[in-house]
Design a protein around this motif. Sequence first.
Motif, short mmCIF file in Angstrom:
data_model
loop_
_atom_site.label_atom_id
_atom_site.label_comp_id
_atom_site.label_asym_id
_atom_site.label_seq_id
_atom_site.Cartn_x
_atom_site.Cartn_y
_atom_site.Cartn_z
N GLU A 1 0.95 -1.14 0.11
CA GLU A 1 -0.05 -0.04 -0.09
C GLU A 1 0.86 1.18 -0.06
O GLU A 1 0.74 2.20 -0.56
N ILE A 2 1.81 1.32 0.67
CA ILE A 2 2.80 2.28 0.88
C ILE A 2 3.36 2.58 -0.34
O ILE A 2 3.53 3.65 -0.99
N THR A 3 4.02 1.55 -1.01
CA THR A 3 4.73 1.57 -2.49
C THR A 3 3.68 2.10 -3.43
O THR A 3 4.10 3.19 -4.31
N GLU A 4 2.43 1.81 -3.42
CA GLU A 4 1.26 2.07 -4.50
C GLU A 4 1.11 3.82 -4.22
O GLU A 4 0.94 4.33 -5.15
N TYR A 5 0.96 3.90 -2.94
CA TYR A 5 0.63 5.34 -2.60
C TYR A 5 1.84 6.42 -3.06
O TYR A 5 1.51 7.47 -3.49
N LEU A 6 2.99 5.92 -2.78
CA LEU A 6 4.18 6.84 -3.29
C LEU A 6 4.46 6.88 -4.69
O LEU A 6 4.62 7.87 -5.28
N ASN A 7 4.01 5.69 -5.48
CA ASN A 7 3.99 5.68 -6.93
C ASN A 7 3.22 6.64 -7.63
O ASN A 7 3.26 7.28 -8.47
N ASN A 8 1.92 6.92 -6.52
CA ASN A 8 0.89 7.76 -7.06
C ASN A 8 1.32 9.52 -6.73
O ASN A 8 0.23 10.53 -6.89
N VAL A 9 2.13 9.66 -5.87
CA VAL A 9 2.33 11.00 -5.41
C VAL A 9 2.89 11.75 -6.70
O VAL A 9 3.78 11.30 -7.39
N PRO A 10 2.16 12.90 -7.09
CA PRO A 10 2.79 13.79 -8.28
C PRO A 10 4.05 14.14 -8.20
O PRO A 10 4.91 14.35 -7.09
N ALA A 11 4.83 13.96 -9.31
CA ALA A 11 6.17 14.30 -9.22
C ALA A 11 6.85 15.51 -8.75
O ALA A 11 7.85 15.69 -8.28
N ASP A 12 5.91 16.66 -8.83
CA ASP A 12 5.99 17.94 -8.48
C ASP A 12 5.99 18.14 -7.02
O ASP A 12 5.91 19.43 -6.62
N THR A 13 5.60 17.16 -6.31
CA THR A 13 5.22 17.45 -4.88
C THR A 13 6.43 18.07 -4.10
O THR A 13 7.67 17.38 -4.56
N ASP A 14 6.40 18.90 -3.32
CA ASP A 14 7.38 19.54 -2.54
C ASP A 14 8.10 18.53 -1.89
O ASP A 14 9.68 18.58 -1.75
N SER A 15 7.76 17.54 -1.11
CA SER A 15 8.51 16.68 -0.36
C SER A 15 7.80 15.57 -0.35
O SER A 15 6.52 15.30 0.20
N ARG A 16 8.37 14.48 -0.82
CA ARG A 16 7.90 12.79 -0.69
C ARG A 16 7.66 12.65 0.61
O ARG A 16 6.98 11.72 1.26
N VAL A 17 8.89 12.95 1.35
CA VAL A 17 8.77 12.43 2.82
C VAL A 17 7.50 12.99 3.46
O VAL A 17 6.84 12.24 4.13
N LEU A 18 7.21 14.28 3.48
CA LEU A 18 5.93 14.79 4.11
C LEU A 18 4.76 14.25 3.39
O LEU A 18 3.70 13.99 4.20
N ALA A 19 4.82 14.02 2.08
CA ALA A 19 3.64 13.11 1.70
C ALA A 19 3.34 11.64 2.46
O ALA A 19 2.40 11.39 2.39
N LEU A 20 4.55 11.05 2.69
CA LEU A 20 4.23 9.90 3.29
C LEU A 20 3.69 10.33 4.84
O LEU A 20 2.81 9.49 5.43
N PHE A 21 4.15 11.26 5.35
CA PHE A 21 3.52 11.58 6.74
C PHE A 21 2.12 11.95 6.61
O PHE A 21 1.27 11.49 7.62
N ASP A 22 1.84 12.33 5.63
CA ASP A 22 0.32 12.78 5.39
C ASP A 22 -0.49 11.57 5.51
O ASP A 22 -1.37 11.37 5.72
N ARG A 23 0.21 10.41 4.92
CA ARG A 23 -0.55 9.07 4.90
C ARG A 23 -0.50 8.37 5.99
O ARG A 23 -1.71 8.14 6.53
#
Length: 196
Positions: free
Chosen positions: A69-91
């Motif tokens: 689930e985390i891998t799929e979630y991160l694969n769907n995070v937009p490429a222009d997201t400011d921080s992929r780390v913070l995107a995971l925290f949002d999850r």
Amino acid sequence: MIVMYSTSGEKLLTVATRLFYSEGIGAIGVDRVVAESGVSKPTLYAQFGTKAGLVAAVLQRRSDTRKREITEYLNNVPADTDSRVLALFDRFIAGHAKPGFRGCPFTNAAAELPDPEHPARVVIADYKTWIRQKLIELAAQDGLESPTECGSFFSLLIDGANVRVITTGEITGIVDAKQAASELINLRRITPGDKS
């Protein structure tokens, strides 16, 4: 890859997953699991060997599912997201806000299973190592100085938020953890012209 069990094994796994998480591993015996699943005790032992084997199987299923689930979630995070780390925290923030959340199942299990030889401890360590490695990768993708160190710090922030759930019942600690992560990112982000 998720291991699939017989129909009876899957029933046992489903019931054990729910009971171990909602009431605790130590509080639930195999009699309760077989009673609620409608599966015989000999079948439980044939499928999982012991209660310890069932606990390990429950956590392995959770680990495999969570990694996917985390891998799929991160694969769907937009490429222009400011921080992929913070995107995971949002999850994780979204997960902590779900009804019935009572902490990370791996952290909870580790607190209940102090024996380092318990088969579930291997599963717990593997999952926690995977999360830390994922955070290291995300820190590198975010362009942070010393991504290995940063990934370890982020992992500690998440674990701390999960421990707060266990110790105080407070589920908003993960929001504080994200804020701390954001401040660390601001300190460690390499900008053009910085020396690497």
